[in-house]
Scaffold this motif. Structure first.
Motif, mmCIF file in Angstrom:
data_model
loop_
_atom_site.group_PDB
_atom_site.id
_atom_site.type_symbol
_atom_site.label_atom_id
_atom_site.label_comp_id
_atom_site.label_asym_id
_atom_site.label_seq_id
_atom_site.Cartn_x
_atom_site.Cartn_y
_atom_site.Cartn_z
ATOM 1 N N ARG A 19 0.820 -1.221 0.000
ATOM 2 C CA ARG A 19 0.000 0.000 0.000
ATOM 3 C C ARG A 19 0.853 1.270 0.000
ATOM 4 O O ARG A 19 0.430 2.311 -0.472
ATOM 5 C CB ARG A 19 -0.943 -0.011 1.204
ATOM 6 C CG ARG A 19 -0.223 -0.049 2.524
ATOM 7 C CD ARG A 19 -1.167 -0.227 3.684
ATOM 8 N NE ARG A 19 -0.414 -0.442 4.914
ATOM 9 C CZ ARG A 19 -0.960 -0.737 6.070
ATOM 10 N NH1 ARG A 19 -2.262 -0.858 6.168
ATOM 11 N NH2 ARG A 19 -0.209 -0.914 7.137
ATOM 12 N N VAL A 32 4.577 0.808 8.085
ATOM 13 C CA VAL A 32 5.256 0.016 9.123
ATOM 14 C C VAL A 32 5.744 0.947 10.245
ATOM 15 O O VAL A 32 6.943 1.196 10.381
ATOM 16 C CB VAL A 32 6.431 -0.829 8.549
ATOM 17 C CG1 VAL A 32 5.942 -2.093 7.892
ATOM 18 C CG2 VAL A 32 7.279 -0.035 7.569
ATOM 19 N N LEU A 38 13.537 -0.310 17.596
ATOM 20 C CA LEU A 38 14.714 -1.168 17.530
ATOM 21 C C LEU A 38 14.402 -2.536 16.902
ATOM 22 O O LEU A 38 13.452 -3.200 17.305
ATOM 23 C CB LEU A 38 15.203 -1.324 18.969
ATOM 24 C CG LEU A 38 16.466 -2.083 19.217
ATOM 25 C CD1 LEU A 38 17.266 -1.352 20.288
ATOM 26 C CD2 LEU A 38 16.160 -3.488 19.670
ATOM 27 N N ARG A 97 15.515 -0.874 10.927
ATOM 28 C CA ARG A 97 14.626 -1.716 10.123
ATOM 29 C C ARG A 97 14.526 -1.201 8.674
ATOM 30 O O ARG A 97 14.535 -2.004 7.735
ATOM 31 C CB ARG A 97 13.278 -1.776 10.836
ATOM 32 C CG ARG A 97 12.109 -2.176 10.034
ATOM 33 C CD ARG A 97 11.999 -3.672 9.830
ATOM 34 N NE ARG A 97 10.851 -3.895 8.974
ATOM 35 C CZ ARG A 97 9.789 -4.598 9.309
ATOM 36 N NH1 ARG A 97 9.732 -5.205 10.462
ATOM 37 N NH2 ARG A 97 8.785 -4.732 8.476
ATOM 38 N N GLU A 121 -3.700 -1.032 -2.405
ATOM 39 C CA GLU A 121 -4.125 -1.684 -1.175
ATOM 40 C C GLU A 121 -4.970 -2.899 -1.532
ATOM 41 O O GLU A 121 -5.824 -2.805 -2.420
ATOM 42 C CB GLU A 121 -4.986 -0.684 -0.416
ATOM 43 C CG GLU A 121 -5.287 -1.066 0.984
ATOM 44 C CD GLU A 121 -5.787 0.166 1.742
ATOM 45 O OE1 GLU A 121 -5.433 0.293 2.904
ATOM 46 O OE2 GLU A 121 -6.525 0.971 1.154
ATOM 47 N N VAL A 122 -4.746 -3.996 -0.845
ATOM 48 C CA VAL A 122 -5.616 -5.151 -1.035
ATOM 49 C C VAL A 122 -6.892 -4.871 -0.244
ATOM 50 O O VAL A 122 -6.843 -4.532 0.933
ATOM 51 C CB VAL A 122 -4.942 -6.452 -0.540
ATOM 52 C CG1 VAL A 122 -5.890 -7.637 -0.684
ATOM 53 C CG2 VAL A 122 -3.655 -6.703 -1.313
HETATM 54 C C1 LIG Z 1 8.431 -2.130 18.207
HETATM 55 C C2 LIG Z 1 8.782 -3.413 17.523
HETATM 56 C C3 LIG Z 1 10.090 -3.898 17.551
HETATM 57 C C4 LIG Z 1 10.399 -5.126 16.944
HETATM 58 N N1 LIG Z 1 11.684 -5.598 16.982
HETATM 59 C C5 LIG Z 1 11.977 -6.779 16.388
HETATM 60 C C6 LIG Z 1 13.311 -7.292 16.396
HETATM 61 O O1 LIG Z 1 14.229 -6.698 16.961
HETATM 62 N N2 LIG Z 1 13.544 -8.476 15.779
HETATM 63 C C7 LIG Z 1 12.546 -9.186 15.158
HETATM 64 O O2 LIG Z 1 12.809 -10.255 14.616
HETATM 65 N N3 LIG Z 1 11.280 -8.720 15.139
HETATM 66 C C8 LIG Z 1 10.976 -7.546 15.725
HETATM 67 N N4 LIG Z 1 9.702 -7.068 15.688
HETATM 68 C C9 LIG Z 1 8.678 -7.853 14.997
HETATM 69 C C10 LIG Z 1 8.715 -7.573 13.499
HETATM 70 O O3 LIG Z 1 8.665 -6.189 13.262
HETATM 71 C C11 LIG Z 1 7.521 -8.239 12.842
HETATM 72 O O4 LIG Z 1 7.465 -9.582 13.223
HETATM 73 C C12 LIG Z 1 7.612 -8.140 11.327
HETATM 74 O O5 LIG Z 1 7.705 -6.810 10.910
HETATM 75 C C13 LIG Z 1 6.386 -8.752 10.697
HETATM 76 O O6 LIG Z 1 6.530 -8.692 9.318
HETATM 77 P P1 LIG Z 1 5.263 -8.848 8.389
HETATM 78 O O7 LIG Z 1 5.788 -8.780 7.006
HETATM 79 O O8 LIG Z 1 4.453 -10.002 8.800
HETATM 80 O O9 LIG Z 1 4.375 -7.559 8.699
HETATM 81 P P2 LIG Z 1 4.757 -5.975 8.617
HETATM 82 O O10 LIG Z 1 6.184 -5.740 8.909
HETATM 83 O O11 LIG Z 1 3.741 -5.329 9.463
HETATM 84 O O12 LIG Z 1 4.519 -5.643 7.096
HETATM 85 C C14 LIG Z 1 3.234 -5.642 6.534
HETATM 86 C C15 LIG Z 1 3.311 -4.901 5.200
HETATM 87 O O13 LIG Z 1 2.067 -5.042 4.537
HETATM 88 C C16 LIG Z 1 1.618 -3.774 4.094
HETATM 89 N N5 LIG Z 1 0.145 -3.843 4.103
HETATM 90 C C17 LIG Z 1 -0.665 -4.002 5.178
HETATM 91 N N6 LIG Z 1 -1.945 -4.090 4.798
HETATM 92 C C18 LIG Z 1 -1.948 -3.995 3.444
HETATM 93 C C19 LIG Z 1 -2.979 -4.028 2.459
HETATM 94 N N7 LIG Z 1 -4.271 -4.195 2.787
HETATM 95 N N8 LIG Z 1 -2.627 -3.899 1.165
HETATM 96 C C20 LIG Z 1 -1.319 -3.739 0.801
HETATM 97 N N9 LIG Z 1 -0.315 -3.693 1.687
HETATM 98 C C21 LIG Z 1 -0.626 -3.831 2.993
HETATM 99 C C22 LIG Z 1 2.197 -2.778 5.093
HETATM 100 O O14 LIG Z 1 2.282 -1.472 4.540
HETATM 101 C C23 LIG Z 1 3.555 -3.403 5.359
HETATM 102 O O15 LIG Z 1 4.508 -2.993 4.417
HETATM 103 C C24 LIG Z 1 9.379 -5.862 16.298
HETATM 104 C C25 LIG Z 1 8.067 -5.370 16.272
HETATM 105 C C26 LIG Z 1 7.767 -4.164 16.880
HETATM 106 C C27 LIG Z 1 6.339 -3.704 16.873
#
Ligand SMILES: Cc1cc2nc3c(=O)[nH]c(=O)nc-3n(C[C@H](O)[C@H](O)[C@H](O)COP(=O)(O)OP(=O)(O)OC[C@H]3O[C@@H](n4cnc5c(N)ncnc54)[C@H](O)[C@@H]3O)c2cc1C
Length: 458
Positions: A19, A32, A38, A97, A121-122
């Motif tokens: 998105r 994000v 961190l 990140r 966006e989906v």
């Molecule tokens: C404060 C914090 C610190 C963290 N620190 C660590 C760490 O040190 N080490 C570690 O391993 N993990 C860490 N994590 C966890 C890690 O950030 C997540 O596990 C990881 O980002 C998840 O990845 P994901 O791709 O599943 O989701 P996300 O990273 O949330 O990515 C989702 C993506 O999908 C997109 N999106 C969402 N909805 C739609 C839609 N409807 N249409 C199109 N696009 C969409 C978003 O824009 C985004 O780009 C941390 C998390 C937080 C909250």
């Protein structure tokens, strides 16, 4: 991105729908918000990223990331004392990140089968005429004139993989299409983060590269961490549990930092130069969607935070996604390019189970935690992990084995290896009890910060 890389080995075309408009470099973006905080990769996560994108570790290092040793470089103040300092061969990688994303993205788009569809966006799932399987997604431009009806298009796909994170709407879309919505379990200890980037004082004398001051359940809710990032900077996160949210104003941030279990973090940032504003974050609950028990339609799969978002303090999220991507690869190979969605979701559930038990188990030590249940197993694990933590300051062996589980190189059952179980039993029941040394730093919290007792009432 890891999932997309795996899919590219089995499909002619892979489209990553995002998105946001993605930045060219390593900048933050709205989709994000957690990326401002961190992030680091445990060894296993880094290994998987390297396997899928050879050269990514070197690229991260060339861009200023730090490849550090968990024992030599990372000082942790547990409730029982400091972690032992010696190289233990468990590397982890620290960065911002956005740098991690930009580096992996560069590798991803080099694959001719993969394309990025940005700014879309989906908005739902496309279902087959007989209502039996997912056949694509409905997409719409993210930013459009609010006075114009959204132009929804359908993008057909043999397989849709939901990696849209914690806020995933897929359960509602599945329900709207007549499938059962996966049930959810939420365990929330009400953690909050506040993060700022600093330029360290030149030649600041310290015996660590990463400093982590842990909180102490059940009543000392405050923690803090300093981690080096690219550009010779520090990312500093302070955190509080049980609604003891760290402030995001200058004075409050420093006051909170001064109230941690050691003055070391405050001393380090006191004269350091702030390079950013202070960002807060509170979406930290452990949230598990039980896709493995739902009637998941073929043509659909989910992984990452869309299935299980962890309390970030345990740093497991991205490493687990690496393991889930490997499971996706195995299921696709076994199915000769066809994914049995139900089988895959069961594999994901198996991978999630260990980290889920450990993270929610730790969060259940806090009296204000909501959700979850303190079963006999949880009580036993509380007791056992407590024994392990008491041993850590004086046993490098126990520390290494504990960290091998954290780094996801070994399953949680490895904590019952005789090299850990033996000392635990001797400590707890042996004739000569050796008590763990008291933490070297007395808690430095000033009385006016004692919001923990207030927080307990929530
Ligand atoms: C404060 C914090 C610190 C963290 N620190 C660590 C760490 O040190 N080490 C570690 O391993 N993990 C860490 N994590 C966890 C890690 O950030 C997540 O596990 C990881 O980002 C998840 O990845 P994901 O791709 O599943 O989701 P996300 O990273 O949330 O990515 C989702 C993506 O999908 C997109 N999106 C969402 N909805 C739609 C839609 N409807 N249409 C199109 N696009 C969409 C978003 O824009 C985004 O780009 C941390 C998390 C937080 C909250």
């Amino acid at each position: 991105m890891l999932a997309a890389r795996v899919l590219a080995d089995h499909f002619d075309r892979v489209t990553v729908i995002e998105r946001d408009q993605l930045p060219d470099g390593s900048e933050n973006r709205p989709g994000v918000p957690h990326a401002r905080h961190l992030h680091f990769f445990f060894k296993r996560g880094l290994m998987v990223a390297e396997e899928l994108f050879p050269g990514v570790t070197a690229d991260l290092q060339a861009a200023g990331s730090h490849l550090l040793d968990q024992g030599r470089d990372f000082r942790i103040l547990y409730r029982s004392g400091w972690s032992p300092r010696a190289e233990i061969g468990l590397e982890f990688c620290t960065f911002t990140r956005p740098l991690l994303e930009a580096t992996i993205r560069r590798h991803l788009v080099a694959n001719p089968k993969i394309s990025l569809l940005q700014g879309f966006e989906v908005a739902g799932l496309a279902i087959s005429g007989d209502g039996a399987r997912v056949e694509g997604v409905k997409i719409q431009p993210r930013h459009q004139d609010p006075n114009v009806l959204p132009e929804v298009q359908t993008l057909a796909a043999e397989l849709v993989v939901d990696t849209s994170g914690r806020g995933s709407k897929a359960p509602e879309w599945l329900e709207a299409a007549g499938f059962a919505k996966p049930e959810e379990t939420v365990v929330d200890a009400f953690w909050g983060y506040a993060t700022r980037i600093y330029e360290p004082v030149e030649d600041y004398k310290k015996d660590w590269k990463v400093l982590f001051l842990m909180n102490r359940p059940p009543y000392q809710p405050r923690a803090g961490i300093i981690q080096p990032i690219e550009g010779n900077r520090w990312i500093v996160t302070i955190a509080g549990v049980m609604h003891d949210y760290p402030p995001t104003d200058e004075e409050g941030f420093l006051k909170f930092a001064r109230s941690l279990s050691s003055p070391e973090l405050y001393r380090a940032i006191e004269h350091a130069k702030p390079l950013s504003r202070i960002w807060g974050y509170r979406r930290t609950e452990n949230r598990l969607r039980h896709y493995d028990k739902a009637d998941v339609p073929q043509g659909f799969a989910a992984l990452g935070d869309a299935v299980c978002g962890f309390n970030p303090v345990y740093g497991v999220g991205m490493t687990l996604i690496g393991l889930e991507a490997q499971a996706l690869r195995k299921c696709l190979r076994d199915g000769k390019g066809r994914l049995d969605s139900r089988r895959f979701q069961k594999q994901v559930a198996k991978l999630v189970a260990g980290p889920w038990a450990l993270t929610t188990g730790e969060d259940l030590r806090w009296p204000a935690t909501q959700g979850g249940e303190i079963t006999a197993k949880v009580k036993f694990m509380h007791w056992y992990i407590e024994q392990v933590i008491r041993l850590i300051p004086r046993s490098q062996e126990v520390f290494r084995r504990f960290q091998e589980v954290n780094h996801m190189l070994k399953p949680p059952t490895a904590l019952f290896h005789p090299a850990v179980l033996g000392p635990v039993l001797r400590q707890a029941f042996g004739p000569k009890r050796i008590f763990a040394p008291k933490p070297q730093e007395a808690p430095a919290r000033a009385p006016q910060h004692s919001t923990s007792t207030m927080a307990v009432r929530h």
